[in-house]
Motif scaffolding. Sequence first.
Motif, PDB file in Angstrom:
ATOM      1  N   MET A   1       0.825  -1.194   0.000  1.00 42.40           N
ATOM      2  CA  MET A   1       0.000   0.000   0.000  1.00 42.40           C
ATOM      3  C   MET A   1       0.867   1.254   0.000  1.00 42.40           C
ATOM      4  O   MET A   1       0.626   2.152  -0.791  1.00 42.40           O
ATOM      5  N   ILE A   2       1.849   1.287   0.892  1.00 38.35           N
ATOM      6  CA  ILE A   2       2.714   2.471   0.993  1.00 38.35           C
ATOM      7  C   ILE A   2       3.582   2.599  -0.254  1.00 38.35           C
ATOM      8  O   ILE A   2       3.794   3.703  -0.754  1.00 38.35           O
ATOM      9  N   THR A   3       4.076   1.478  -0.768  1.00 36.85           N
ATOM     10  CA  THR A   3       4.899   1.549  -1.978  1.00 36.85           C
ATOM     11  C   THR A   3       4.077   2.031  -3.170  1.00 36.85           C
ATOM     12  O   THR A   3       4.584   2.749  -4.030  1.00 36.85           O
ATOM     13  N   GLY A   4       2.821   1.670  -3.226  1.00 33.48           N
ATOM     14  CA  GLY A   4       1.940   2.149  -4.288  1.00 33.48           C
ATOM     15  C   GLY A   4       1.745   3.647  -4.213  1.00 33.48           C
ATOM     16  O   GLY A   4       1.747   4.350  -5.225  1.00 33.48           O
ATOM     17  N   LEU A   5       1.569   4.170  -2.980  1.00 29.37           N
ATOM     18  CA  LEU A   5       1.418   5.612  -2.798  1.00 29.37           C
ATOM     19  C   LEU A   5       2.706   6.352  -3.147  1.00 29.37           C
ATOM     20  O   LEU A   5       2.668   7.427  -3.758  1.00 29.37           O
ATOM     21  N   LEU A   6       3.844   5.782  -2.772  1.00 34.92           N
ATOM     22  CA  LEU A   6       5.129   6.412  -3.114  1.00 34.92           C
ATOM     23  C   LEU A   6       5.334   6.420  -4.623  1.00 34.92           C
ATOM     24  O   LEU A   6       5.827   7.402  -5.192  1.00 34.92           O
ATOM     25  N   LEU A   7       4.981   5.337  -5.270  1.00 35.33           N
ATOM     26  CA  LEU A   7       5.103   5.273  -6.726  1.00 35.33           C
ATOM     27  C   LEU A   7       4.185   6.301  -7.388  1.00 35.33           C
ATOM     28  O   LEU A   7       4.588   7.010  -8.312  1.00 35.33           O
ATOM     29  N   LEU A   8       2.968   6.414  -6.901  1.00 31.81           N
ATOM     30  CA  LEU A   8       2.018   7.381  -7.440  1.00 31.81           C
ATOM     31  C   LEU A   8       2.511   8.813  -7.208  1.00 31.81           C
ATOM     32  O   LEU A   8       2.413   9.658  -8.102  1.00 31.81           O
ATOM     33  N   ALA A   9       3.051   9.081  -6.027  1.00 31.72           N
ATOM     34  CA  ALA A   9       3.567  10.422  -5.730  1.00 31.72           C
ATOM     35  C   ALA A   9       4.761  10.758  -6.605  1.00 31.72           C
ATOM     36  O   ALA A   9       4.894  11.885  -7.097  1.00 31.72           O
ATOM     37  N   SER A  10       5.644   9.801  -6.846  1.00 34.06           N
ATOM     38  CA  SER A  10       6.817  10.084  -7.675  1.00 34.06           C
ATOM     39  C   SER A  10       6.407  10.288  -9.130  1.00 34.06           C
ATOM     40  O   SER A  10       6.930  11.173  -9.813  1.00 34.06           O
ATOM     41  N   ILE A  11       5.472   9.509  -9.637  1.00 34.10           N
ATOM     42  CA  ILE A  11       4.997   9.691 -11.008  1.00 34.10           C
ATOM     43  C   ILE A  11       4.261  11.021 -11.131  1.00 34.10           C
ATOM     44  O   ILE A  11       4.449  11.762 -12.104  1.00 34.10           O
ATOM     45  N   GLY A  12       3.458  11.352 -10.152  1.00 31.45           N
ATOM     46  CA  GLY A  12       2.736  12.622 -10.162  1.00 31.45           C
ATOM     47  C   GLY A  12       3.678  13.811 -10.149  1.00 31.45           C
ATOM     48  O   GLY A  12       3.473  14.796 -10.864  1.00 31.45           O
ATOM     49  N   SER A  13       4.740  13.730  -9.348  1.00 34.30           N
ATOM     50  CA  SER A  13       5.686  14.841  -9.304  1.00 34.30           C
ATOM     51  C   SER A  13       6.458  14.959 -10.618  1.00 34.30           C
ATOM     52  O   SER A  13       6.765  16.060 -11.065  1.00 34.30           O
ATOM     53  N   LEU A  14       6.767  13.820 -11.264  1.00 29.65           N
ATOM     54  CA  LEU A  14       7.438  13.878 -12.564  1.00 29.65           C
ATOM     55  C   LEU A  14       6.538  14.489 -13.635  1.00 29.65           C
ATOM     56  O   LEU A  14       6.993  15.287 -14.456  1.00 29.65           O
ATOM     57  N   VAL A  15       5.264  14.139 -13.616  1.00 31.74           N
ATOM     58  CA  VAL A  15       4.318  14.715 -14.569  1.00 31.74           C
ATOM     59  C   VAL A  15       4.180  16.211 -14.319  1.00 31.74           C
ATOM     60  O   VAL A  15       4.186  17.019 -15.254  1.00 31.74           O
ATOM     61  N   PHE A  16       4.070  16.606 -13.058  1.00 26.99           N
ATOM     62  CA  PHE A  16       3.974  18.023 -12.714  1.00 26.99           C
ATOM     63  C   PHE A  16       5.220  18.767 -13.177  1.00 26.99           C
ATOM     64  O   PHE A  16       5.134  19.848 -13.758  1.00 26.99           O
ATOM     65  N   PHE A  17       6.379  18.209 -12.979  1.00 30.62           N
ATOM     66  CA  PHE A  17       7.633  18.831 -13.394  1.00 30.62           C
ATOM     67  C   PHE A  17       7.700  18.965 -14.911  1.00 30.62           C
ATOM     68  O   PHE A  17       8.127  19.994 -15.448  1.00 30.62           O
ATOM     69  N   ALA A  18       7.248  17.939 -15.631  1.00 30.96           N
ATOM     70  CA  ALA A  18       7.245  18.000 -17.098  1.00 30.96           C
ATOM     71  C   ALA A  18       6.286  19.077 -17.596  1.00 30.96           C
ATOM     72  O   ALA A  18       6.609  19.826 -18.524  1.00 30.96           O
ATOM     73  N   LEU A  19       5.110  19.178 -16.982  1.00 30.64           N
ATOM     74  CA  LEU A  19       4.165  20.225 -17.365  1.00 30.64           C
ATOM     75  C   LEU A  19       4.709  21.609 -17.059  1.00 30.64           C
ATOM     76  O   LEU A  19       4.535  22.547 -17.845  1.00 30.64           O
ATOM     77  N   LEU A  20       5.384  21.754 -15.931  1.00 33.47           N
ATOM     78  CA  LEU A  20       5.987  23.034 -15.570  1.00 33.47           C
ATOM     79  C   LEU A  20       7.077  23.424 -16.559  1.00 33.47           C
ATOM     80  O   LEU A  20       7.158  24.577 -16.986  1.00 33.47           O
ATOM     81  N   LEU A  21       7.910  22.464 -16.956  1.00 33.68           N
ATOM     82  CA  LEU A  21       8.946  22.750 -17.947  1.00 33.68           C
ATOM     83  C   LEU A  21       8.332  23.140 -19.287  1.00 33.68           C
ATOM     84  O   LEU A  21       8.818  24.057 -19.962  1.00 33.68           O
ATOM     85  N   GLY A  22       7.277  22.468 -19.682  1.00 33.73           N
ATOM     86  CA  GLY A  22       6.597  22.809 -20.926  1.00 33.73           C
ATOM     87  C   GLY A  22       6.017  24.208 -20.900  1.00 33.73           C
ATOM     88  O   GLY A  22       6.125  24.964 -21.862  1.00 33.73           O
ATOM     89  N   TYR A  23       5.431  24.581 -19.774  1.00 36.90           N
ATOM     90  CA  TYR A  23       4.883  25.929 -19.628  1.00 36.90           C
ATOM     91  C   TYR A  23       5.988  26.977 -19.687  1.00 36.90           C
ATOM     92  O   TYR A  23       5.863  27.991 -20.377  1.00 36.90           O
ATOM     93  N   GLU A  24       7.080  26.742 -18.978  1.00 40.84           N
ATOM     94  CA  GLU A  24       8.196  27.691 -18.990  1.00 40.84           C
ATOM     95  C   GLU A  24       8.792  27.817 -20.389  1.00 40.84           C
ATOM     96  O   GLU A  24       9.155  28.909 -20.818  1.00 40.84           O
ATOM     97  N   TYR A  25       8.885  26.721 -21.114  1.00 44.36           N
ATOM     98  CA  TYR A  25       9.425  26.768 -22.472  1.00 44.36           C
ATOM     99  C   TYR A  25       8.507  27.587 -23.380  1.00 44.36           C
ATOM    100  O   TYR A  25       8.973  28.382 -24.181  1.00 44.36           O
ATOM    101  N   ARG A  26       7.200  27.379 -23.253  1.00 43.12           N
ATOM    102  CA  ARG A  26       6.273  28.159 -24.077  1.00 43.12           C
ATOM    103  C   ARG A  26       6.371  29.635 -23.778  1.00 43.12           C
ATOM    104  O   ARG A  26       6.325  30.463 -24.680  1.00 43.12           O
ATOM    105  N   MET A  27       6.501  30.004 -22.502  1.00 47.18           N
ATOM    106  CA  MET A  27       6.630  31.415 -22.150  1.00 47.18           C
ATOM    107  C   MET A  27       7.948  31.974 -22.686  1.00 47.18           C
ATOM    108  O   MET A  27       8.010  33.106 -23.155  1.00 47.18           O
ATOM    109  N   TRP A  28       9.008  31.193 -22.644  1.00 41.31           N
ATOM    110  CA  TRP A  28      10.300  31.644 -23.168  1.00 41.31           C
ATOM    111  C   TRP A  28      10.241  31.773 -24.690  1.00 41.31           C
ATOM    112  O   TRP A  28      10.787  32.704 -25.259  1.00 41.31           O
TER     113      TRP A  28
END
Length: 115
Positions: A1-28
């Motif tokens: 259960m805990i490993t599933g939540l950690l995996l979900l949190a790490s994937i979610g943070s990677l997706v958030f980081f990728a979206l943030l980079l995409g937004y910053e690139y578009r603004m640049w």
Amino acid sequence: MITGLLLLASIGSLVFFALLLGYEYRMWARTPAISRIEPGDSIVYRKQKYSTHPCPRAYDIHPTTAGDTYTYFVDKFWTVENVLRDGRILVTTRTHKHHYIASNDPNFRRAGIIT
């Protein structure tokens, strides 16, 4: 259960980081053409005009409310003379007239190969 939540949190943070980079690139990507303007560069200025007879290069032609004149746009091809510290750009026309335009003016863009 805990490993599933950690995996979900790490994937979610990677997706958030990728979206943030995409937004910053578009603004640049939106601003570098204007912010990197240097003396000698060519620009195209979209100038609004009013007349009873639009010229052949006119586009986006609309009659005024009275119907006697037309409002339209014409592309002007200017050369950058100087970029001032306050953000204005000094440009020269083909007849050697000078104009100051703001760097955030939506009516100008860098001239490209096809313009």
